[in-house]
Design an enzyme around this catalytic site. Structure first.
Site, PDB file in Angstrom:
ATOM      1  CB  CYS A  37      11.975  -1.963  -6.724  1.00 50.87           C
ATOM      2  SG  CYS A  37      11.384  -3.621  -6.425  1.00 50.87           S
ATOM      3  N   GLY A  66       0.782  -1.238   0.000  1.00 53.91           N
ATOM      4  CA  GLY A  66       0.000   0.000   0.000  1.00 53.91           C
ATOM      5  C   GLY A  66       0.811   1.284   0.000  1.00 53.91           C
ATOM      6  CE  LYS A 115       5.743   2.651  -5.517  1.00 60.87           C
ATOM      7  NZ  LYS A 115       6.010   1.516  -4.606  1.00 60.87           N
TER       8      LYS A 115
HETATM    9  N1  SAM Z   1       2.719  -1.038  -5.049  1.00 59.03           N
HETATM   10  C1  SAM Z   1       3.105  -1.724  -3.830  1.00 59.03           C
HETATM   11  C2  SAM Z   1       3.491  -0.678  -2.807  1.00 59.03           C
HETATM   12  O1  SAM Z   1       3.820   0.450  -3.166  1.00 59.03           O
HETATM   13  O2  SAM Z   1       3.401  -0.986  -1.603  1.00 59.03           O
HETATM   14  C3  SAM Z   1       4.218  -2.728  -4.068  1.00 59.03           C
HETATM   15  C4  SAM Z   1       3.855  -3.712  -5.129  1.00 59.03           C
HETATM   16  S1  SAM Z   1       5.007  -5.022  -5.319  1.00 59.03           S
HETATM   17  C5  SAM Z   1       6.333  -4.248  -6.145  1.00 59.03           C
HETATM   18  C6  SAM Z   1       4.260  -5.955  -6.581  1.00 59.03           C
HETATM   19  C7  SAM Z   1       2.953  -6.614  -6.208  1.00 59.03           C
HETATM   20  O3  SAM Z   1       2.472  -7.355  -7.334  1.00 59.03           O
HETATM   21  C8  SAM Z   1       3.042  -7.599  -5.051  1.00 59.03           C
HETATM   22  O4  SAM Z   1       2.167  -7.239  -4.040  1.00 59.03           O
HETATM   23  C9  SAM Z   1       2.665  -8.938  -5.669  1.00 59.03           C
HETATM   24  O5  SAM Z   1       1.902  -9.762  -4.809  1.00 59.03           O
HETATM   25  C10 SAM Z   1       1.850  -8.531  -6.868  1.00 59.03           C
HETATM   26  N2  SAM Z   1       1.855  -9.557  -7.937  1.00 59.03           N
HETATM   27  C11 SAM Z   1       2.595 -10.687  -8.013  1.00 59.03           C
HETATM   28  N3  SAM Z   1       2.297 -11.372  -9.118  1.00 59.03           N
HETATM   29  C12 SAM Z   1       1.344 -10.679  -9.764  1.00 59.03           C
HETATM   30  C13 SAM Z   1       0.619 -10.884 -10.970  1.00 59.03           C
HETATM   31  N4  SAM Z   1       0.829 -11.952 -11.744  1.00 59.03           N
HETATM   32  N5  SAM Z   1      -0.294  -9.962 -11.316  1.00 59.03           N
HETATM   33  C14 SAM Z   1      -0.508  -8.871 -10.552  1.00 59.03           C
HETATM   34  N6  SAM Z   1       0.153  -8.623  -9.402  1.00 59.03           N
HETATM   35  C15 SAM Z   1       1.068  -9.508  -9.021  1.00 59.03           C
END
Ligand code: SAM
Length: 284
Positions: free
Chosen positions: A238, A121, A123
């Protein structure tokens, strides 16, 4: 110890001087930073709360984010539980800059925003801080356990113009042209988080990078129909490598149909934060 291929690729791309700076920063302790919830208190009040720990403002988010000269026990802080601030790594606060650009280009007023990969959360809460009550945000996280954490963090933030969902990105294809702005903070190989996440180091390989890049394209293609024509995509990761960053941006523009409005890399040792890449693309 970082994978040899990762080090070689970085040196080849950025040269020895820059890459050695990045690599040595990746061995150091990461900076700690927080971002205020403007609906709960002004940033000055939060700085007073942290007292001598409050450090420099984050250069690209000066009105909301600042560094801490140390890591307090956040879970013992009532203001943390009250959602008065979010502990967010500084580089990723740059999404706020791109989001503001998109909001201005949308002409102000109400906007419909999608945060597709939203947990835990960071972003989402930042987007909410930049939006007014007339706009709505859908914060989605496909992994149910992570969606629960996202919902808790969103509840703490205390806004009512947000819905948390837990769907696969493919579910969004059906909502044609609905969103004015979409944020895809994609799952990635995590090179920029190597100093925080030893699992990212252990799991890194050229194959992992290729798999991540392919998964990102699937996610983007699934989301794309739900973005309005002329709408904005903020695509971020990232990680450092071009397959997941610039190459995917080119792919979005050429294959999905978009115009690049800007992109930026953040590197530990050069910028005060973790590795991060963010881009702003307008749908044709
Ligand atoms: N936006 C979040 C933040 O600012 O706190 C961080 C997001 S993290 C980089 C990427 C997210 O994508 C994870 O929570 C992960 O569970 C989710 N994810 C993993 N595989 C995915 C998929 N196939 N489709 C969509 N989301 C996915």
């Amino acid at each position: 110890m970082f994978p040899a291929q990762f080090v070689n690729d970085l040196r080849e791309r950025l040269g020895t001087v820059l890459s050695d700076k990045i690599l040595s920063a990746l061995e150091e302790e990461p900076p700690v930073s927080v971002r205020v919830n403007p609906f709960k208190m002004p940033v000055e009040e939060l700085r007073r709360h942290f007292g001598a720990l409050a450090g420099d403002p984050v250069e690209w988010a000066p009105g909301e984010g600042f560094y801490l000269n140390g890591r307090p026990s956040f879970t013992l802080d009532p203001l943390f539980h009250a959602g008065a601030y979010y502990v967010q790594e500084a580089s990723s606060m740059y999404v706020g800059v791109l989001f503001d650009q998109a909001l201005v280009a949308c002409g102000g007023g109400e906007v419909r925003v999608l945060d597709l990969c939203a947990a835990p959360g960071g972003k989402t809460t930042q987007l909410l801080s930049h939006m007014d009550d007339t706009s709505i945000l859908v914060a989605n996280e496909v992994v149910p356990s992570r969606a629960t954490v996202l919902a808790e963090n969103v509840a703490r933030w205390g806004r009512s113009n947000v819905a948390v969902t837990s769907s696969d990105p493919s579910a969004f294809s059906a909502i044609r042209g609905f969103f004015d702005i979409a944020v895809v903070d994609a799952p990635c190989s995590g090179e920029g988080m190597f100093r925080k996440d030893s699992r990212a180091v252990a799991e890194w390989s050229p194959d992992t990078v290729r798999l991540c890049a392919a998964r990102q394209r699937r996610i983007l293609a699934d989301m794309w129909p739900s973005l309005a024509s002329g709408g904005f995509l903020i695509y971020s990761t990232c990680t450092f490598n071009p397959l997941e960053n610039e190459d995917n941006v080119t792919w979005i523009c050429e294959e999905l149909g978009g115009g690049l409005m800007g992109m930026r890399h953040f590197y530990p040792g050069i910028d005060k934060g973790e590795g991060f890449f963010a881009s702003l693309i307008r749908k044709a």
